[in-house]
Design an enzyme around this catalytic site. Structure first.
Site, mmCIF file in Angstrom:
data_model
loop_
_atom_site.group_PDB
_atom_site.id
_atom_site.type_symbol
_atom_site.label_atom_id
_atom_site.label_comp_id
_atom_site.label_asym_id
_atom_site.label_seq_id
_atom_site.Cartn_x
_atom_site.Cartn_y
_atom_site.Cartn_z
ATOM 1 N N SER A 52 -77.523 -35.196 -75.626
ATOM 2 C CA SER A 52 -78.379 -36.345 -75.912
ATOM 3 C C SER A 52 -79.241 -36.119 -77.145
ATOM 4 O O SER A 52 -79.909 -37.047 -77.608
ATOM 5 C CB SER A 52 -79.289 -36.631 -74.707
ATOM 6 O OG SER A 52 -80.105 -35.506 -74.420
ATOM 7 N N HIS B 295 -71.950 -39.507 -76.425
ATOM 8 C CA HIS B 295 -73.165 -39.570 -75.616
ATOM 9 C C HIS B 295 -73.169 -40.816 -74.738
ATOM 10 O O HIS B 295 -73.415 -41.926 -75.196
ATOM 11 C CB HIS B 295 -74.403 -39.548 -76.527
ATOM 12 C CG HIS B 295 -75.694 -39.613 -75.783
ATOM 13 N ND1 HIS B 295 -76.825 -40.202 -76.301
ATOM 14 C CD2 HIS B 295 -76.035 -39.163 -74.548
ATOM 15 C CE1 HIS B 295 -77.805 -40.114 -75.421
ATOM 16 N NE2 HIS B 295 -77.346 -39.487 -74.348
ATOM 17 N N GLU C 54 -72.798 -43.607 -77.570
ATOM 18 C CA GLU C 54 -73.063 -43.196 -78.943
ATOM 19 C C GLU C 54 -71.988 -42.191 -79.358
ATOM 20 O O GLU C 54 -71.826 -41.163 -78.709
ATOM 21 C CB GLU C 54 -74.432 -42.516 -79.061
ATOM 22 C CG GLU C 54 -75.614 -43.457 -79.058
ATOM 23 C CD GLU C 54 -76.917 -42.710 -79.317
ATOM 24 O OE1 GLU C 54 -77.646 -43.096 -80.234
ATOM 25 O OE2 GLU C 54 -77.207 -41.745 -78.581
ATOM 26 N N ASN D 24 -82.350 -41.650 -78.454
ATOM 27 C CA ASN D 24 -83.518 -40.843 -78.118
ATOM 28 C C ASN D 24 -84.522 -40.728 -79.259
ATOM 29 O O ASN D 24 -85.699 -40.461 -79.020
ATOM 30 C CB ASN D 24 -83.083 -39.458 -77.637
ATOM 31 C CG ASN D 24 -82.600 -39.510 -76.206
ATOM 32 O OD1 ASN D 24 -83.195 -40.184 -75.370
ATOM 33 N ND2 ASN D 24 -81.515 -38.827 -75.907
#
Length: 281
Positions: free
Chosen positions: A117, A138, A150, A188
């Site tokens: 992540s 991801h 992702e 993130n």
């Protein structure tokens, strides 16, 4: 690509294995811990049974999905796989060790993907002799429900590798987004500073936990407040990703809130420990 290995039978790994199996791929779900592997397989069966009970899946589809899954406790099973997706603990040393082993075991054509992540794909790829075939994949949590994946290009990831993973993501009925290799990627890099700022807002006494979450739910139309979301993600995970961002960019705006550090040191990790910003039974 027909045969897949997913390494790590935790919540993310089991979810990834489930969506591949539901799409008809033959899947090894691998974990060195036999009890974790057993738990992961049982969780998949439980989720599939719930889907049947709610009418979202036919019983025959559940049977076919489970038939595509094979538990594995040895990485040697990767020798027959076209794609390996790593979903182990978010630690660079551990991931590099896994990728080095996979590079020796998996066929030369196999693509090696990481569900990290926040950690750099380029660095993970450097543990192998095939960096052009290493990529980030991801998934979002919970994997069977969330549509986004992702897809992260490392410095040396080839266009052929990227295209193969994008095509496969569509086969999983997911939506791929192309991302370059920067700390935190997109999800993130945006989410964690928002959560960190919400923690600072609590730390500075601007508002209570409940009121901060209410502002974001009712004012910004978020389905869940940032502090409750942090509890569900795990405060230790939030802290780790903020540290990756802080170190990766060297920018003080990514400095983890002292209150977040304090909660983690106290063992208040969120829902999984029974207490974070909220208390859980």
């Amino acid at each position: 690509m027909k045969k897949i290995m997913v390494i790590g039978a935790g919540q993310m790994g089991a979810g990834i294995a489930q969506v591949f199996a539901q799409s008809g791929f033959d899947v090894f779900l691998n974990d060195v811990n036999e009890s974790a592997l057993d738990k992961g397989m049982k969780n998949i069966e439980r989720l599939l049974t719930r889907a049947v009970d709610k009418g979202r899946m036919k019983d025959v589809e559940k049977t076919e999905t489970l038939g595509c899954l094979t538990p594995s406790t040895t990485l040697q099973d990767a020798e027959t796989c076209d794609l390996v997706v790593e979903a182990v603990v978010e630690n660079m040393d551990v991931k590099a060790k896994v990728f080095k082993q996979l590079d020796e075991i998996a066929p030369k054509h196999a693509i090696l993907a990481s569900n990290t992540s926040s950690l750099p794909i380029t660095e993970i790829a450097s543990a192998t002799s095939r960096p052009e075939q290493v990529i980030g994949m991801h998934f979002m949590n919970p994997v069977p429900v969330m549509k986004l994946v992702e897809i992260i290009r490392g410095l040396q990831t080839s266009n052929e590798t990227y295209q193969a993973i994008e095509d496969m993501t569509h086969q999983l009925n997911k939506t791929p987004v192309e991302v370059n290799d920067f700390p935190g990627f997109v999800s993130n890099r945006i989410l964690m500073p928002m959560i960190n700022e919400a923690i600072y807002t609590l730390y500075e006494g601007v508002a209570t936990v409940e009121d901060i979450d209410t502002v974001m739910k009712l004012g910004m139309n978020h389905p869940m407040g940032p502090l409750q979301l942090a509890d569900f993600i795990g405060l230790d995970t939030c802290l780790y990703i903020m540290e990756v961002l802080h170190e990766g960019f060297g920018d003080s705006k990514y400095r983890p809130c002292p209150l977040l550090r304090k909660y983690v040191k106290a063992g208040w990790l969120g829902k999984k420990s029974g207490r974070g910003f909220y208390q859980y039974e």
